[in-house]
Design an enzyme around this catalytic site. Structure first.
Site, PDB file in Angstrom:
ATOM      1  N   THR A  40       0.831  -1.203   0.000  1.00  0.00           N
ATOM      2  CA  THR A  40       0.000   0.000   0.000  1.00  0.00           C
ATOM      3  C   THR A  40       0.871   1.262   0.000  1.00  0.00           C
ATOM      4  OG1 THR A  40      -1.678  -1.188   1.230  1.00  0.00           O
ATOM      5  CG2 THR A  40      -1.822   1.193   1.299  1.00  0.00           C
ATOM      6  N   HIS A  43       1.999   1.986  -3.425  1.00  0.00           N
ATOM      7  CA  HIS A  43       0.913   2.592  -4.212  1.00  0.00           C
ATOM      8  C   HIS A  43       0.838   4.089  -3.944  1.00  0.00           C
ATOM      9  CE1 HIS A  43      -1.247  -0.641  -6.239  1.00  0.00           C
ATOM     10  NE2 HIS A  43      -1.022  -1.414  -5.190  1.00  0.00           N
TER      11      HIS A  43
END
Ligand SMILES: [Zn+2]
Ligand SMILES: [Zn+2]
Length: 343
Positions: A40, A43
Site C-alpha cells: 500500500t 501505491h
C-alpha cells in the site's frame, strides 16, 4: 520530528522535519520503535490508480504497520496509558454504524485507515485512536510487533479456513503469503503447499514451514496439487497473490467442499464459473479484509507467545528510516520478505 512525507500527487516521497503531533481526545501519542513497509505504501508513493481512488488527502505522513510505546494520552482515553507497548491496528472504526454495533468493526461502514486517511507511522512519533493502539506482550520483539497487522490478516484467513489435518495451498509468497504458511503450520495443517513465481520467495516459504514450494513458472500448480492429493484437490486455499490467472486457475484444484480465503487484491475482474467451481462443489469463499477486532489479535498473540508462529524468516531486512528509498526498491522488485524501518 523526522517523518516520511508524500507532499503532492507528483512529488517524490521525502524525509521531512515536521511538528510532533499532539493526541486529540480519544487518541494516544506513540513513540515508534519499528515500522514495516507494505505494498500500500508503494501505491501511495507512486500515486497509482489505486491511490488516486483511495480518498487520500495530501500531504500525508506515510506508513501504517508499526509498534511502539505510548508516551502521552489525549483526553478521554482510559484503556491504555503511557509506557504501554502497543502495535497499531490500521482499521479505524466509527463505533456507531451497523457493522460496528454488530461485532464487525473491522469492516466498519465508515472505515478509515491509519497511514492512508490520516498521518501514519513512518516517523519518530505517531498519534492513533486509542482503540487502534493494541497492547501486546513485552516478549514480542519490535521487528515482529511491527508486522502484527499484516500477520494478523494471514492468521485471520487461516483461522477462517481451519486447516487442521488438511492440505492447504498458499498462492503468492509475498509477506502475506509467507505469514499464511506460518499460520497454517501453527494451526495444525497437515501439509502446506506454497506457490509463487520467484525463487527467492519460494526459499522463504520453505523457511517458514512450507512442505512443498512450487515455482508456477516451471510447473503446473494444478497438476501437482491434484497429484499430491490423489486427485481430490486442496482442502483449503489461501489466495495471497492477487494474480487473476492464479485465482482463475485455483478452482481446478480446490476440492469439493473446500474453502478458499481471498486476501490478494486483483487489479482486474476475475471470471468464476459459479456452477462447476462453486455451487456444485459447495465451495466456501471467504473475503478477508484485515483482522477481527480483536479476536484475531488475541489468538495471534497466544500463538506468538507459545512460539508457534515461525515468522522471523519472513522479515528479511531491517534498516533506518533514512534508507526508505532502498526499502521501496526491494518491495518493488518483489524480492525478499518484509522490510522494517526504524526511525
Ligand atoms: Zn499493509
Ligand atoms: Zn462503524
Amino acid at each position: 520530528m523526522r517523518a516520511l512525507v508524500k507532499d503532492t500527487e507528483a512529488s517524490e516521497v521525502r524525509l521531512a522535519e515536521v511538528p510532533r503531533p499532539e493526541p486529540n481526545p480519544g487518541e494516544v501519542l506513540v513513540k515508534v520503535r519499528a515500522a514495516a513497509v507494505c505494498g500500500t505504501d508503494l501505491h501511495i508513493a507512486q500515486w497509482t490508480p489505486w491511490a488516486q481512488r483511495a480518498g487520500i488527502r495530501l500531504p500525508l505522513v506515510m506508513g501504517h504497520e508499526f509498534c511502539g510505546d505510548i508516551v502521552e494520552i489525549g483526553p478521554e482515553v482510559t484503556g491504555v496509558r503511557p509506557g504501554d507497548y502497543v502495535a497499531g491496528e490500521t482499521h479505524i472504526p466509527c463505533g456507531e454504524c451497523f457493522q460496528c454495533r454488530n461485532g464487525l468493526q473491522h469492516i466498519c461502514g465508515n472505515l478509515k485507515l491509519f497511514g492512508i486517511h490520516r498521518d501514519g507511522c513512518f516517523a519518530e512519533y505517531a498519534t492513533i485512536p486509542a482503540i487502534c493502539a493494541h497492547r501486546i506482550p513485552p516478549t514480542v520483539p519490535a521487528s515482529v510487533a511491527a508486522v502484527l497487522e499484516p500477520l494478523g490478516t494471514s492468521v485471520r484467513a487461516v483461522l477462517e479456513v481451519q486447516p487442521a489435518g488438511e492440505t492447504v495451498a498458499v498462492l503468492g509468497c509475498g509477506p502475506i503469503g509467507l505469514f499464511a504458511v506460518a499460520a497454517a503450520k501453527a494451526t495444525g495443517a497437515a501439509r502446506v503447499i506454497a506457490a509463487d513465481v520467484r525463487a527467492e520467495r519460494l526459499k522463504l516459504a520453505q523457511a517458514v514451514g512450507a512442505d512443498l514450494a512450487l515455482d508456477a513458472r516451471h510447473v503446473n500448480v494444478a497438476d501437482v496439487i491434484l497429484q499430491q492429493t490423489g486427485g481430490v484437490g486442496a482442502d483449503a486455499i489461501v489466495e495471497a497473490s492477487g494474480s487473476v490467472a492464479a485465482i482463475e486457475g485455483a478452482w481446478k484444484y480446490l476440492r469439493k467442499g473446500g474453502k478458499m480465503a481471498l486476501i490478494g487484491l486483483p487489479s482486474d475482474p476475475v471470471r468464476v464459473n459459479l456452477g462447476p467451481d462453486v455451487i456444485f462443489k459447495e465451495a466456501r469463499i471467504i473475503g478477508i479484509h484485515g483482522r477481527e477486532m480483536f479476536a484475531t489479535w488475541t489468538r495471534m498473540e497466544h500463538m506468538l507467545e507459545r512460539g508457534l508462529l515461525r515468522v522471523q524468516p519472513a522479515i528479511t531486512h531491517e534498516m533506518p528510516l533514512e534508507r526508505f528509498a532502498e526499502s521501496f526498491e526491494l518491495l518493488e522488485a518483489g524480492n525478499g520478505g518484509k522490510v522494517i524501518l526504524t526511525p
